[in-house]
Design a protein around this motif. Structure first.
Motif, PDB file in Angstrom:
ATOM      1  N   ASN A  76      25.607   7.882 -28.890  1.00 54.38           N
ATOM      2  CA  ASN A  76      26.526   8.928 -28.250  1.00 54.38           C
ATOM      3  C   ASN A  76      28.101   8.543 -28.839  1.00 54.38           C
ATOM      4  O   ASN A  76      28.621   9.703 -28.789  1.00 54.38           O
ATOM      5  CB  ASN A  76      26.393   8.616 -26.725  1.00 54.38           C
ATOM      6  N   MET A  77      28.447   7.482 -28.855  1.00 56.48           N
ATOM      7  CA  MET A  77      29.905   7.178 -29.503  1.00 56.48           C
ATOM      8  C   MET A  77      30.173   7.827 -30.659  1.00 56.48           C
ATOM      9  O   MET A  77      31.200   8.385 -30.911  1.00 56.48           O
ATOM     10  CB  MET A  77      30.301   5.813 -29.394  1.00 56.48           C
ATOM     11  N   LEU A  78      29.205   7.505 -31.702  1.00 59.65           N
ATOM     12  CA  LEU A  78      29.376   8.028 -33.034  1.00 59.65           C
ATOM     13  C   LEU A  78      29.378   9.603 -32.808  1.00 59.65           C
ATOM     14  O   LEU A  78      30.278  10.158 -33.671  1.00 59.65           O
ATOM     15  CB  LEU A  78      28.118   7.706 -33.827  1.00 59.65           C
ATOM     16  N   ASP A  79      28.736  10.286 -31.991  1.00 58.45           N
ATOM     17  CA  ASP A  79      28.694  11.831 -32.054  1.00 58.45           C
ATOM     18  C   ASP A  79      30.099  12.139 -31.495  1.00 58.45           C
ATOM     19  O   ASP A  79      30.668  13.206 -31.843  1.00 58.45           O
ATOM     20  CB  ASP A  79      27.695  12.157 -31.039  1.00 58.45           C
ATOM     21  N   THR A  80      30.578  11.383 -30.409  1.00 56.75           N
ATOM     22  CA  THR A  80      31.895  11.868 -30.036  1.00 56.75           C
ATOM     23  C   THR A  80      32.883  11.610 -31.077  1.00 56.75           C
ATOM     24  O   THR A  80      33.791  12.268 -31.160  1.00 56.75           O
ATOM     25  CB  THR A  80      32.311  10.842 -28.764  1.00 56.75           C
ATOM     26  N   ILE A  81      32.979  10.692 -31.774  1.00 56.21           N
ATOM     27  CA  ILE A  81      34.067  10.288 -32.824  1.00 56.21           C
ATOM     28  C   ILE A  81      33.612  11.546 -33.833  1.00 56.21           C
ATOM     29  O   ILE A  81      34.939  11.905 -34.221  1.00 56.21           O
ATOM     30  CB  ILE A  81      33.339   9.049 -33.699  1.00 56.21           C
ATOM     31  N   LEU A  82      32.652  11.719 -34.411  1.00 55.46           N
ATOM     32  CA  LEU A  82      32.495  12.827 -35.350  1.00 55.46           C
ATOM     33  C   LEU A  82      32.938  14.225 -34.726  1.00 55.46           C
ATOM     34  O   LEU A  82      33.753  15.084 -35.472  1.00 55.46           O
ATOM     35  CB  LEU A  82      30.896  13.035 -35.690  1.00 55.46           C
ATOM     36  N   ARG A  83      32.576  14.602 -33.727  1.00 53.20           N
ATOM     37  CA  ARG A  83      33.091  15.917 -33.010  1.00 53.20           C
ATOM     38  C   ARG A  83      34.552  16.140 -32.865  1.00 53.20           C
ATOM     39  O   ARG A  83      35.006  16.931 -33.106  1.00 53.20           O
ATOM     40  CB  ARG A  83      32.259  16.029 -31.625  1.00 53.20           C
ATOM     41  N   ASN A  84      35.074  14.681 -32.206  1.00 54.65           N
ATOM     42  CA  ASN A  84      36.602  15.074 -32.228  1.00 54.65           C
ATOM     43  C   ASN A  84      37.264  14.934 -33.575  1.00 54.65           C
ATOM     44  O   ASN A  84      38.250  16.054 -33.752  1.00 54.65           O
ATOM     45  CB  ASN A  84      36.839  13.699 -31.543  1.00 54.65           C
ATOM     46  N   LEU A  85      36.931  14.281 -34.439  1.00 51.48           N
ATOM     47  CA  LEU A  85      37.435  14.719 -35.929  1.00 51.48           C
ATOM     48  C   LEU A  85      37.268  15.721 -36.440  1.00 51.48           C
ATOM     49  O   LEU A  85      38.369  16.548 -37.013  1.00 51.48           O
ATOM     50  CB  LEU A  85      36.803  13.394 -36.920  1.00 51.48           C
ATOM     51  N   ILE A  86      36.135  16.342 -36.293  1.00 52.05           N
ATOM     52  CA  ILE A  86      35.850  17.656 -36.778  1.00 52.05           C
ATOM     53  C   ILE A  86      36.558  18.796 -36.132  1.00 52.05           C
ATOM     54  O   ILE A  86      37.215  19.618 -36.651  1.00 52.05           O
ATOM     55  CB  ILE A  86      34.422  17.892 -36.974  1.00 52.05           C
ATOM     56  N   SER A  87      36.528  18.549 -34.832  1.00 53.16           N
ATOM     57  CA  SER A  87      37.296  19.515 -33.727  1.00 53.16           C
ATOM     58  C   SER A  87      38.499  19.491 -34.208  1.00 53.16           C
ATOM     59  O   SER A  87      39.599  20.711 -34.424  1.00 53.16           O
ATOM     60  CB  SER A  87      37.094  19.245 -32.645  1.00 53.16           C
ATOM     61  N   ASN A  88      39.207  18.631 -34.393  1.00 49.70           N
ATOM     62  CA  ASN A  88      40.817  18.408 -34.619  1.00 49.70           C
ATOM     63  C   ASN A  88      41.093  19.188 -36.382  1.00 49.70           C
ATOM     64  O   ASN A  88      41.762  20.074 -36.398  1.00 49.70           O
ATOM     65  CB  ASN A  88      41.349  17.064 -35.074  1.00 49.70           C
ATOM     66  N   ALA A  89      40.128  18.739 -37.204  1.00 49.06           N
ATOM     67  CA  ALA A  89      40.107  19.439 -38.400  1.00 49.06           C
ATOM     68  C   ALA A  89      39.955  21.002 -38.624  1.00 49.06           C
ATOM     69  O   ALA A  89      40.774  21.611 -39.056  1.00 49.06           O
ATOM     70  CB  ALA A  89      39.190  18.946 -39.574  1.00 49.06           C
ATOM     71  N   VAL A  90      39.171  21.397 -37.614  1.00 53.26           N
ATOM     72  CA  VAL A  90      39.128  22.878 -37.489  1.00 53.26           C
ATOM     73  C   VAL A  90      40.214  23.401 -36.777  1.00 53.26           C
ATOM     74  O   VAL A  90      40.722  24.563 -37.159  1.00 53.26           O
ATOM     75  CB  VAL A  90      37.655  23.278 -36.736  1.00 53.26           C
ATOM     76  N   LYS A  91      40.551  22.884 -35.662  1.00 45.66           N
ATOM     77  CA  LYS A  91      41.773  23.288 -35.064  1.00 45.66           C
ATOM     78  C   LYS A  91      43.065  23.549 -35.909  1.00 45.66           C
ATOM     79  O   LYS A  91      43.847  24.390 -35.568  1.00 45.66           O
ATOM     80  CB  LYS A  91      41.932  22.529 -33.802  1.00 45.66           C
ATOM     81  N   PHE A  92      43.561  22.415 -36.734  1.00 41.38           N
ATOM     82  CA  PHE A  92      44.568  22.545 -37.457  1.00 41.38           C
ATOM     83  C   PHE A  92      44.491  22.841 -38.936  1.00 41.38           C
ATOM     84  O   PHE A  92      45.504  22.692 -39.625  1.00 41.38           O
ATOM     85  CB  PHE A  92      45.277  21.095 -37.422  1.00 41.38           C
ATOM     86  N   THR A  93      43.582  23.492 -39.259  1.00 42.72           N
ATOM     87  CA  THR A  93      43.181  24.048 -40.467  1.00 42.72           C
ATOM     88  C   THR A  93      43.443  25.553 -40.488  1.00 42.72           C
ATOM     89  O   THR A  93      42.815  26.169 -39.592  1.00 42.72           O
ATOM     90  CB  THR A  93      41.910  23.702 -40.986  1.00 42.72           C
ATOM     91  N   ASN A  94      44.155  26.031 -41.343  1.00 43.95           N
ATOM     92  CA  ASN A  94      44.461  27.558 -41.408  1.00 43.95           C
ATOM     93  C   ASN A  94      43.310  28.270 -41.715  1.00 43.95           C
ATOM     94  O   ASN A  94      42.333  27.949 -42.404  1.00 43.95           O
ATOM     95  CB  ASN A  94      45.486  27.887 -42.355  1.00 43.95           C
ATOM     96  N   LYS A  95      43.270  29.787 -41.749  1.00 42.77           N
ATOM     97  CA  LYS A  95      42.229  30.639 -42.079  1.00 42.77           C
ATOM     98  C   LYS A  95      42.138  30.397 -43.488  1.00 42.77           C
ATOM     99  O   LYS A  95      43.177  30.175 -44.226  1.00 42.77           O
ATOM    100  CB  LYS A  95      42.604  32.192 -41.796  1.00 42.77           C
ATOM    101  N   LYS A  96      40.744  30.295 -44.080  1.00 38.64           N
ATOM    102  CA  LYS A  96      40.383  30.189 -45.368  1.00 38.64           C
ATOM    103  C   LYS A  96      40.644  28.889 -46.016  1.00 38.64           C
ATOM    104  O   LYS A  96      40.665  28.522 -47.157  1.00 38.64           O
ATOM    105  CB  LYS A  96      41.267  31.290 -46.374  1.00 38.64           C
TER     106      LYS A  96
END
Length: 187
Positions: A76-96
């Protein structure tokens, strides 16, 4: 108007969820049950959640994690770690833009790296993002909202595993966040 109300309600719900999760972690109310896990399976499971958001922004998300890599972690902690890291990357990456997830085996640890071609962070932003005494949240490239607690929570979870969290970022050029987690229970 209804879309705006729905967005705000979702933001408040996300904030409450993050606050509750962080609070439980601080009070040691989240069970810590590490075991051997296949890292590629965990990464794929986390990536699938963000496919729609990546498609909407035209972000190419790539994972280069060998199926041979296993780690000793709480699922569960690994899932939270990965999801937060990916969520931040998606959030702060521009289109394309692009996001790359890799894993490298070391002697006693596995280094998980999440790199993006996003807006990057200053040293001050990184310090503020990890300081619980400061409420630090930045809107994403599509005005996505966060709670400001994601990195604080995952830092706690990583440290619970005797791991480490490091940042490498340049404003306007992207961010790479690396996580060290143990390969087996004898760390």
């Amino acid at each position: 108007m209804a879309t705006g109300i729905n967005r705000q309600a979702n933001n408040i719900y996300q904030l409450l969820e993050s606050l509750l999760q962080w609070s439980r972690a601080q009070m040691n109310k989240i069970p810590f049950a590490p075991g051997m896990l296949n890292l590629e399976d965990a990464v794929i499971q986390a990536v699938v959640v963000f496919k729609p958001a990546c498609e909407k922004k035209g972000i190419n998300i790539i994972h280069n994690v060998s199926h041979d890599i296993n780690i000793f972690a709480d699922a569960n902690m690994l899932d939270t770690i990965l999801r937060n890291l990916i969520s931040n990357a998606v959030k702060f990456t521009n289109k394309k833009g692009s996001i790359t997830i890799t894993a490298t085996e070391m002697i006693r640890f596995v280094e998980i790296s999440v790199s993006d071609t996003g807006i990057g962070m200053s040293k001050e932003d990184i310090q503020n993002a990890l300081d619980v005494s400061k409420h630090h949240t930045t809107p994403g490239t599509n005005q996505e909202r966060g709670t400001g607690l994601g990195l604080i929570i995952i830092k706690d979870f990583i440290e619970k595993h005797n791991g480490r969290l490091t940042f490498s970022s340049k404003v306007g050029q992207g961010t790479t966040i690396k996580v060290l987690l143990p390969k087996d229970k004898y760390f």
